[in-house]
Design an enzyme around this catalytic site. Sequence first.
Site, PDB file in Angstrom:
ATOM      1  N   SER A 144      -8.165  -7.425   2.043  1.00  0.00           N
ATOM      2  CA  SER A 144      -6.754  -7.339   2.440  1.00  0.00           C
ATOM      3  C   SER A 144      -6.321  -8.696   2.968  1.00  0.00           C
ATOM      4  CB  SER A 144      -6.575  -6.285   3.541  1.00  0.00           C
ATOM      5  OG  SER A 144      -5.283  -6.366   4.126  1.00  0.00           O
ATOM      6  N   TYR A 157      -9.114  -2.539  11.547  1.00  0.00           N
ATOM      7  CA  TYR A 157      -8.887  -2.738  10.111  1.00  0.00           C
ATOM      8  C   TYR A 157      -8.994  -4.216   9.752  1.00  0.00           C
ATOM      9  CZ  TYR A 157      -6.531  -2.584   5.555  1.00  0.00           C
ATOM     10  OH  TYR A 157      -6.220  -2.707   4.223  1.00  0.00           O
TER      11      TYR A 157
END
Length: 262
Positions: A144, A157
């Site tokens: 990501s 995350y």
Amino acid sequence: MAANTLQNRVAFVTGGASAMGRGIARALLEEGAKVVLGDLDDARLEAAKKELSAYGTVLQTKLDLTDTGSIESALDAAERAYQTVDILVNNAGVCLGRPIMEIPQKTFDLTFAVNVSGLFNMSRAFVKRLIAKGKPGNILNISSNAAKVCFEGMADYNASKAAVANLTQSMAKEWAKNGINVNAVCPGAVDTDMLRNCMLDTEKATGGKVTVADCRKTWGPPQLGRLVQPYEVGRVVAFLVSDAAVIIRGQAISIDGGNTPY
């Protein structure tokens, strides 16, 4: 890319029932690959298989990345159907964003169990089988842009996706001698359920002053002027697991519409 660049190859996509998983699977199918979808949700798996069967040959199988037995069973199912798997796309992931001081230990542990340990164990099980057969292959990890530019309220995350980018380099170096190429992509602002849940959290936190509709208009990369679509991510994935990308190795490539400049 030329048509059928992945002809006669078999790709396993974790989190295959998700919007991102379906977008990736569609792109792989269009290039001639057979695709195995692994996911926890039987109903969503069935719906994904029905949708994707219009593009090619699809198999679905139950997969729990927190259970090494489930990983082996899912790969067994794929090999029973297709003899081997050539490509692994580690797409499955969770994002349960909260401020650092509000992240329960069990949430932090789950994020790393799926996003890092699950990817690690899935990759090792996949590579072990390829080495035993003396076959080459490809791994594509979904990281990501949060691995490069941390977002507030998503510390667990962010860290997990940075770990994915780092693991990608280690895997590429160690497994190159086995003919296995490993890369990662770093998407951002992709039109998925995960992003919608973040938008819903924003709507709730602002008491409705910022709605999901507002977020959809403003969260996309300014250079692109809209949200990134899962299928667009899939097209990049399909290229990176093809022979055309053989000189791209151990990279974590930003595909977020220009939001991350490296």
